[in-house]
Design a protein around this motif. Structure first.
Motif, PDB file in Angstrom:
ATOM      1  N   ILE A 175     -10.520 -16.186  61.730  1.00  8.81           N
ATOM      2  CA  ILE A 175     -11.528 -17.237  61.871  1.00  8.81           C
ATOM      3  C   ILE A 175     -10.829 -18.490  62.373  1.00  8.81           C
ATOM      4  CG2 ILE A 175     -11.344 -18.026  59.463  1.00  8.81           C
ATOM      5  CD1 ILE A 175     -14.390 -18.638  59.606  1.00  8.81           C
ATOM      6  N   VAL A 176     -11.461 -19.175  63.305  1.00  8.25           N
ATOM      7  CA  VAL A 176     -10.942 -20.431  63.837  1.00  8.25           C
ATOM      8  C   VAL A 176     -12.001 -21.501  63.607  1.00  8.25           C
ATOM      9  CG1 VAL A 176     -10.081 -21.667  65.861  1.00  8.25           C
ATOM     10  CG2 VAL A 176      -9.595 -19.217  65.587  1.00  8.25           C
ATOM     11  N   MET A 177     -11.620 -22.577  62.922  1.00  8.99           N
ATOM     12  CA  MET A 177     -12.514 -23.711  62.701  1.00  8.99           C
ATOM     13  C   MET A 177     -12.153 -24.784  63.723  1.00  8.99           C
ATOM     14  SD  MET A 177     -12.523 -23.876  58.510  1.00  8.99           S
ATOM     15  CE  MET A 177     -10.735 -23.848  58.361  1.00  8.99           C
ATOM     16  N   GLY A 178     -13.131 -25.196  64.540  1.00  6.76           N
ATOM     17  CA  GLY A 178     -12.817 -26.101  65.632  1.00  6.76           C
ATOM     18  C   GLY A 178     -13.805 -27.234  65.786  1.00  6.76           C
ATOM     19  N   GLY A 179     -13.573 -28.038  66.822  1.00  4.22           N
ATOM     20  CA  GLY A 179     -14.390 -29.218  67.048  1.00  4.22           C
ATOM     21  C   GLY A 179     -14.185 -30.231  65.933  1.00  4.22           C
ATOM     22  N   SER A 180     -15.271 -30.741  65.403  1.00  2.00           N
ATOM     23  CA  SER A 180     -15.219 -31.749  64.329  1.00  2.00           C
ATOM     24  C   SER A 180     -15.192 -31.110  62.946  1.00  2.00           C
ATOM     25  CB  SER A 180     -16.426 -32.684  64.431  1.00  2.00           C
ATOM     26  OG  SER A 180     -17.625 -31.979  64.096  1.00  2.00           O
ATOM     27  N   CYS A 181     -14.951 -29.809  62.855  1.00  2.00           N
ATOM     28  CA  CYS A 181     -15.147 -29.072  61.595  1.00  2.00           C
ATOM     29  C   CYS A 181     -14.401 -29.697  60.424  1.00  2.00           C
ATOM     30  CB  CYS A 181     -14.719 -27.620  61.782  1.00  2.00           C
ATOM     31  SG  CYS A 181     -15.331 -26.506  60.508  1.00  2.00           S
ATOM     32  N   GLN A 182     -13.158 -30.135  60.623  1.00  2.00           N
ATOM     33  CA  GLN A 182     -12.391 -30.680  59.506  1.00  2.00           C
ATOM     34  C   GLN A 182     -12.928 -32.035  59.043  1.00  2.00           C
ATOM     35  OE1 GLN A 182     -10.359 -28.659  58.069  1.00  2.00           O
ATOM     36  NE2 GLN A 182     -10.592 -27.172  59.719  1.00  2.00           N
ATOM     37  N   ARG A 183     -13.595 -32.778  59.938  1.00  2.00           N
ATOM     38  CA  ARG A 183     -14.152 -34.084  59.572  1.00  2.00           C
ATOM     39  C   ARG A 183     -15.556 -33.999  59.001  1.00  2.00           C
ATOM     40  NH1 ARG A 183     -13.204 -35.230  64.778  1.00  2.00           N
ATOM     41  NH2 ARG A 183     -15.297 -36.072  65.088  1.00  2.00           N
ATOM     42  N   THR A 184     -16.366 -33.108  59.563  1.00  2.00           N
ATOM     43  CA  THR A 184     -17.794 -33.132  59.248  1.00  2.00           C
ATOM     44  C   THR A 184     -18.233 -32.000  58.324  1.00  2.00           C
ATOM     45  OG1 THR A 184     -18.311 -31.867  61.256  1.00  2.00           O
ATOM     46  CG2 THR A 184     -18.309 -34.278  61.432  1.00  2.00           C
ATOM     47  N   TRP A 185     -17.357 -31.016  58.112  1.00  2.00           N
ATOM     48  CA  TRP A 185     -17.657 -29.906  57.212  1.00  2.00           C
ATOM     49  C   TRP A 185     -16.519 -29.743  56.214  1.00  2.00           C
ATOM     50  CZ3 TRP A 185     -21.642 -25.910  57.622  1.00  2.00           C
ATOM     51  CH2 TRP A 185     -22.635 -26.243  58.561  1.00  2.00           C
ATOM     52  N   ASP A 186     -16.833 -29.216  55.038  1.00  2.00           N
ATOM     53  CA  ASP A 186     -15.835 -28.818  54.053  1.00  2.00           C
ATOM     54  C   ASP A 186     -15.814 -27.299  53.965  1.00  2.00           C
ATOM     55  OD1 ASP A 186     -15.039 -31.386  53.330  1.00  2.00           O
ATOM     56  OD2 ASP A 186     -16.532 -31.549  51.742  1.00  2.00           O
TER      57      ASP A 186
END
Length: 210
Positions: A175-186
């Protein structure tokens, strides 16, 4: 001494440790500029790699301040900084292939690797984002390769609005978390009472993302 009780996958163990092509990655748009890519079974021979990592990695436990007391972090950890040899050659290959695949979007290579060992369903990680470094203010990526038995990775909007997204990951899944994922999602690995077996996650990050 670390011990394991891994329930092997019916579909693993017949191939050598290696990587399938990254073709077939499926992207899900989460909203707020965030997305995830998922590729089941990217790594072949995942159960064998799990056993090798359990034995070869210098796992350590951490303790953290929680309100007025110090508690054990409920998983074992090991961090490989930039330039440090990884514990298996296939992990170097995975990092290089991910860097090549996401070169246009990410604009830089993956540099570090963090390993987490979830020994059973009591081991977990609470809701968080990788926001200590550049992920606090910039779009970035964190790629996670899972070996061992599947555990749920849950994601939810940081502001609490909207439903959570859940993906069961193990036996070589990516799985790759990308874009704003670290800022806008937990994201989190919740505890489970369903007798979950052991799992190791390998997280590849660019420089300055923690």
């Amino acid at each position: 001494m670390v011990t394991t009780h891994l329930q092997s996958s019916l579909f693993d163990g017949v191939e050598d440790i290696g990587l399938r092509p990254l073709a077939g990655v499926e992207r899900t748009t989460l909203g707020l500029g965030a997305w995830i890519d998922v590729l089941p079974g990217w790594l072949t021979g995942a159960d064998e790699l799990f056993q090798e990592l359990v034995a070869a990695v210098p796992w350590h436990a951490e303790r953290r301040q929680m309100y007025e007391r110090v508690v054990d972090v409920p998983r074992l950890l090991c961090h490989y900084a930039e330039g440090v040899e990884l514990p298996h050659p296939v992990l170097d290959e995975a990092r290089e292939e991910l860097g090549a695949y996401y070169a246009e979007e990410l604009g830089e290579p993956f540099r570090t690797a963090g390993l987490c060992y979830y020994r059973d369903g009591e081991d977990s990680v609470a809701w968080h984002g990788d926001r200590i470094g550049r992920g606090r203010s910039q779009d970035t990526m964190v790629a996670i390769l899972s070996v061992g038995e599947p555990r749920v990775l849950a994601l939810r909007p940081r502001d609490g609005g909207g439903p959570a997204v859940r993906r069961s990951l193990g036996h070589g899944d990516l799985i790759v978390m990308g874009g704003s994922c670290q800022r806008t999602w937990d994201h989190a690995i919740p505890k489970t009472a369903r007798g979950a077996g052991p799992r190791i996650s390998i997280q590849f990050r660019p420089r300055g993302v923690l």
